[in-house]
Design an enzyme around this catalytic site. Sequence first.
Site, PDB file in Angstrom:
ATOM      1  N   ARG A 187       0.633 -10.934   6.537  1.00 59.00           N
ATOM      2  CA  ARG A 187       0.576  -9.704   5.743  1.00 59.00           C
ATOM      3  C   ARG A 187       1.834  -8.906   6.090  1.00 59.00           C
ATOM      4  O   ARG A 187       1.832  -8.114   7.029  1.00 59.00           O
ATOM      5  CB  ARG A 187      -0.680  -8.891   6.102  1.00 59.00           C
ATOM      6  CG  ARG A 187      -1.978  -9.697   6.054  1.00 59.00           C
ATOM      7  CD  ARG A 187      -3.189  -8.825   6.354  1.00 59.00           C
ATOM      8  NE  ARG A 187      -3.160  -8.193   7.667  1.00 59.00           N
ATOM      9  CZ  ARG A 187      -3.763  -8.656   8.759  1.00 59.00           C
ATOM     10  NH1 ARG A 187      -4.442  -9.795   8.705  1.00 59.00           N
ATOM     11  NH2 ARG A 187      -3.680  -8.013   9.901  1.00 59.00           N
TER      12      ARG A 187
ATOM     13  N   TYR B 116      15.514  31.263   5.592  1.00 59.73           N
ATOM     14  CA  TYR B 116      14.321  32.018   5.996  1.00 59.73           C
ATOM     15  C   TYR B 116      14.335  32.301   7.492  1.00 59.73           C
ATOM     16  O   TYR B 116      14.659  31.413   8.291  1.00 59.73           O
ATOM     17  CB  TYR B 116      13.050  31.221   5.682  1.00 59.73           C
ATOM     18  CG  TYR B 116      12.685  31.208   4.217  1.00 59.73           C
ATOM     19  CD1 TYR B 116      12.414  32.375   3.524  1.00 59.73           C
ATOM     20  CD2 TYR B 116      12.605  29.989   3.540  1.00 59.73           C
ATOM     21  CE1 TYR B 116      12.071  32.340   2.174  1.00 59.73           C
ATOM     22  CE2 TYR B 116      12.252  29.947   2.199  1.00 59.73           C
ATOM     23  CZ  TYR B 116      11.991  31.126   1.515  1.00 59.73           C
ATOM     24  OH  TYR B 116      11.646  31.089   0.195  1.00 59.73           O
TER      25      TYR B 116
ATOM     26  N   CYS C 142      13.883  24.781   3.337  1.00 62.36           N
ATOM     27  CA  CYS C 142      12.950  25.438   2.412  1.00 62.36           C
ATOM     28  C   CYS C 142      12.154  24.373   1.670  1.00 62.36           C
ATOM     29  O   CYS C 142      12.368  23.179   1.841  1.00 62.36           O
ATOM     30  CB  CYS C 142      13.714  26.284   1.391  1.00 62.36           C
ATOM     31  SG  CYS C 142      15.013  27.320   2.064  1.00 62.36           S
ATOM     32  N   MET C 143      11.253  24.828   0.809  1.00 57.92           N
ATOM     33  CA  MET C 143      10.430  23.887   0.043  1.00 57.92           C
ATOM     34  C   MET C 143      11.285  22.995  -0.848  1.00 57.92           C
ATOM     35  O   MET C 143      11.019  21.805  -0.992  1.00 57.92           O
ATOM     36  CB  MET C 143       9.422  24.675  -0.812  1.00 57.92           C
ATOM     37  CG  MET C 143       8.397  23.805  -1.494  1.00 57.92           C
ATOM     38  SD  MET C 143       7.282  24.738  -2.558  1.00 57.92           S
ATOM     39  CE  MET C 143       6.310  25.639  -1.360  1.00 57.92           C
ATOM     40  N   ASP C 144      12.352  23.576  -1.425  1.00 55.26           N
ATOM     41  CA  ASP C 144      13.108  22.873  -2.456  1.00 55.26           C
ATOM     42  C   ASP C 144      14.613  22.789  -2.206  1.00 55.26           C
ATOM     43  O   ASP C 144      15.336  22.222  -3.009  1.00 55.26           O
ATOM     44  CB  ASP C 144      12.911  23.577  -3.812  1.00 55.26           C
ATOM     45  CG  ASP C 144      11.503  24.086  -3.984  1.00 55.26           C
ATOM     46  OD1 ASP C 144      10.594  23.235  -4.024  1.00 55.26           O
ATOM     47  OD2 ASP C 144      11.302  25.317  -4.022  1.00 55.26           O
TER      48      ASP C 144
ATOM     49  N   ARG D   7     -10.747  -0.156  14.723  1.00 56.13           N
ATOM     50  CA  ARG D   7     -10.673   0.577  13.455  1.00 56.13           C
ATOM     51  C   ARG D   7     -11.803   0.140  12.522  1.00 56.13           C
ATOM     52  O   ARG D   7     -12.740   0.882  12.317  1.00 56.13           O
ATOM     53  CB  ARG D   7      -9.290   0.368  12.828  1.00 56.13           C
ATOM     54  CG  ARG D   7      -9.011   1.265  11.651  1.00 56.13           C
ATOM     55  CD  ARG D   7      -7.539   1.282  11.269  1.00 56.13           C
ATOM     56  NE  ARG D   7      -7.037   0.005  10.779  1.00 56.13           N
ATOM     57  CZ  ARG D   7      -5.783  -0.171  10.359  1.00 56.13           C
ATOM     58  NH1 ARG D   7      -4.915   0.817  10.388  1.00 56.13           N
ATOM     59  NH2 ARG D   7      -5.394  -1.346   9.927  1.00 56.13           N
TER      60      ARG D   7
ATOM     61  N   HIS E  76      -6.536  -7.512  13.088  1.00 58.04           N
ATOM     62  CA  HIS E  76      -5.313  -6.703  13.092  1.00 58.04           C
ATOM     63  C   HIS E  76      -5.002  -6.339  14.540  1.00 58.04           C
ATOM     64  O   HIS E  76      -5.905  -5.948  15.287  1.00 58.04           O
ATOM     65  CB  HIS E  76      -5.550  -5.444  12.252  1.00 58.04           C
ATOM     66  CG  HIS E  76      -4.313  -4.672  11.932  1.00 58.04           C
ATOM     67  ND1 HIS E  76      -3.191  -5.243  11.376  1.00 58.04           N
ATOM     68  CD2 HIS E  76      -4.023  -3.357  12.071  1.00 58.04           C
ATOM     69  CE1 HIS E  76      -2.267  -4.310  11.197  1.00 58.04           C
ATOM     70  NE2 HIS E  76      -2.737  -3.161  11.612  1.00 58.04           N
TER      71      HIS E  76
ATOM     72  N   LYS F 107       0.844  -1.206   0.000  1.00 61.91           N
ATOM     73  CA  LYS F 107       0.000   0.000   0.000  1.00 61.91           C
ATOM     74  C   LYS F 107       0.881   1.260   0.000  1.00 61.91           C
ATOM     75  O   LYS F 107       2.075   1.177   0.322  1.00 61.91           O
ATOM     76  CB  LYS F 107      -0.911  -0.010   1.240  1.00 61.91           C
ATOM     77  CG  LYS F 107      -0.170  -0.032   2.578  1.00 61.91           C
ATOM     78  CD  LYS F 107      -1.111  -0.388   3.730  1.00 61.91           C
ATOM     79  CE  LYS F 107      -0.394  -0.364   5.067  1.00 61.91           C
ATOM     80  NZ  LYS F 107      -1.259  -0.911   6.149  1.00 61.91           N
TER      81      LYS F 107
HETATM   82  C1  LIG Z   1      -0.625  -1.840   6.895  1.00 65.42           C
HETATM   83  C2  LIG Z   1      -1.203  -3.122   7.381  1.00 65.42           C
HETATM   84  C3  LIG Z   1      -0.393  -4.254   7.520  1.00 65.42           C
HETATM   85  C4  LIG Z   1       1.116  -4.216   7.386  1.00 65.42           C
HETATM   86  O1  LIG Z   1       1.652  -3.681   8.565  1.00 65.42           O
HETATM   87  P1  LIG Z   1       3.240  -3.657   8.834  1.00 65.42           P
HETATM   88  O2  LIG Z   1       3.363  -3.157  10.211  1.00 65.42           O
HETATM   89  O3  LIG Z   1       3.801  -2.696   7.833  1.00 65.42           O
HETATM   90  O4  LIG Z   1       3.709  -5.043   8.617  1.00 65.42           O
HETATM   91  C5  LIG Z   1      -1.003  -5.449   7.834  1.00 65.42           C
HETATM   92  N1  LIG Z   1      -2.349  -5.529   8.037  1.00 65.42           N
HETATM   93  C6  LIG Z   1      -3.140  -4.440   7.953  1.00 65.42           C
HETATM   94  C7  LIG Z   1      -4.595  -4.595   8.189  1.00 65.42           C
HETATM   95  C8  LIG Z   1      -2.604  -3.202   7.638  1.00 65.42           C
HETATM   96  O5  LIG Z   1      -3.395  -2.133   7.557  1.00 65.42           O
END
Ligand SMILES: *Cc1c(COP(=O)(O)O)cnc(C)c1O
Length: 375
Positions: free
Chosen positions: A223, A268, A314-316, A140, A170, A40
């Site tokens: 995951r 700045y 700065c920005m850049d 969540r 999770h 992601k």
């Molecule tokens: C982002 C996410 C993960 C991965 O988490 P890490 O800490 O980067 O391994 C796994 N499961 C869910 C639901 C997540 O949102």
Amino acid sequence: MISGTHRPAQIIIDRQAIKTNIQTAIAHLPAHTELWAVVKANAYGHGLLQVAATASHAGATGFCVAILDEALALRQAGFTEPILVLGITSPEYASLAATQTISLTVGSQAWLTAALAQLAKAPAANPLKIHFAVDSGMGRIGFREPTALAMAEKMVRQHSQLELTGLYTHFATADEADSAYFKQQVHHFKQFKKALKTLPRYVHVANSATSLWHQACAGNLVRLGVALYGLNPSGSDQALPYPLQPALNLETELVFVKQVTAGSKIGYGATYQASQTEWIGTVPLGYADGWQRRLQGFHVLVAGQFCEIVGRICMDQFMIRLPQKFPVGTKVTLIGQNGGQTISLQDVANFAKTIHYEIACNFTDRLPRVYLPEN
Ligand SMILES: *Cc1c(COP(=O)(O)O)cnc(C)c1O
């Protein structure tokens, strides 16, 4: 955002490091456990398609993303592995997801009802694959009652347009040394598991922290996110059970070098004043690239020496104090190794009082990503 291909500033991604991290993680998994790469947010800033390809070569058998668009981008690029969208997708995209064989997360019966209505309006050739998310304590998304989960299961079994493929939860504290809350969540999840008549193909609970420190309860799929990029999910709180190699480097060059006299101001707000004759170098990136303004006072590496960031970022552009004169074009390392010294994403995060996840995914598209080859 326009990518800066004519500016000497790049994120360099070590694909072999990612491959090794995944292979090492797989070697430590219990038997019959798959690893899906969490890619992601542009693969935590590392580049979605390149990381997905490397993950696939390394043995990852599927992908997790946060939003449907990320899944569609993977399909468009030709990835055929299972993909799970971890966030809540609007039910109006149920047919699109089904057609593209993208699995969606479901956390309520209301969602199923809305998705069924959409699938009736725009029938798809394949059933929509769904993973039930259970809120065992993260607070969540997901079902909060085993009875609601059981009713949702019944609903899915009554509709051939839906296919229950996964059940997951999770953890909120898998990266912490105190495992009391973690154990409570494990206990809750077991009750949800019992509420189902039949367990789906995938039962999964493990993010990186869980797979590193609580392997016994991994389910049959992990995951893996931050660990595949070589980062410790706990920051520096907990020791890793096996080494990981960071994959992200950020490098640029000095674009302007000058000697200033004592009393000269820099940047700045004129917040920095040279206390003696000093060499000042200018670095061509800034907060628009994701190099946060609060990093004033932090350092970068030039020829193996730590150089303080002086004045406001700065920005850049930003300025650094050099120990001596260096020519324009001298390499400047913001993250990575330089002359035997290292600055890690964790070092940056510590200074910025945040976590490395946030630093990595804040780098913008103006910084081109360059990829070192896999072996
Ligand atoms: C982002 C996410 C993960 C991965 O988490 P890490 O800490 O980067 O391994 C796994 N499961 C869910 C639901 C997540 O949102």
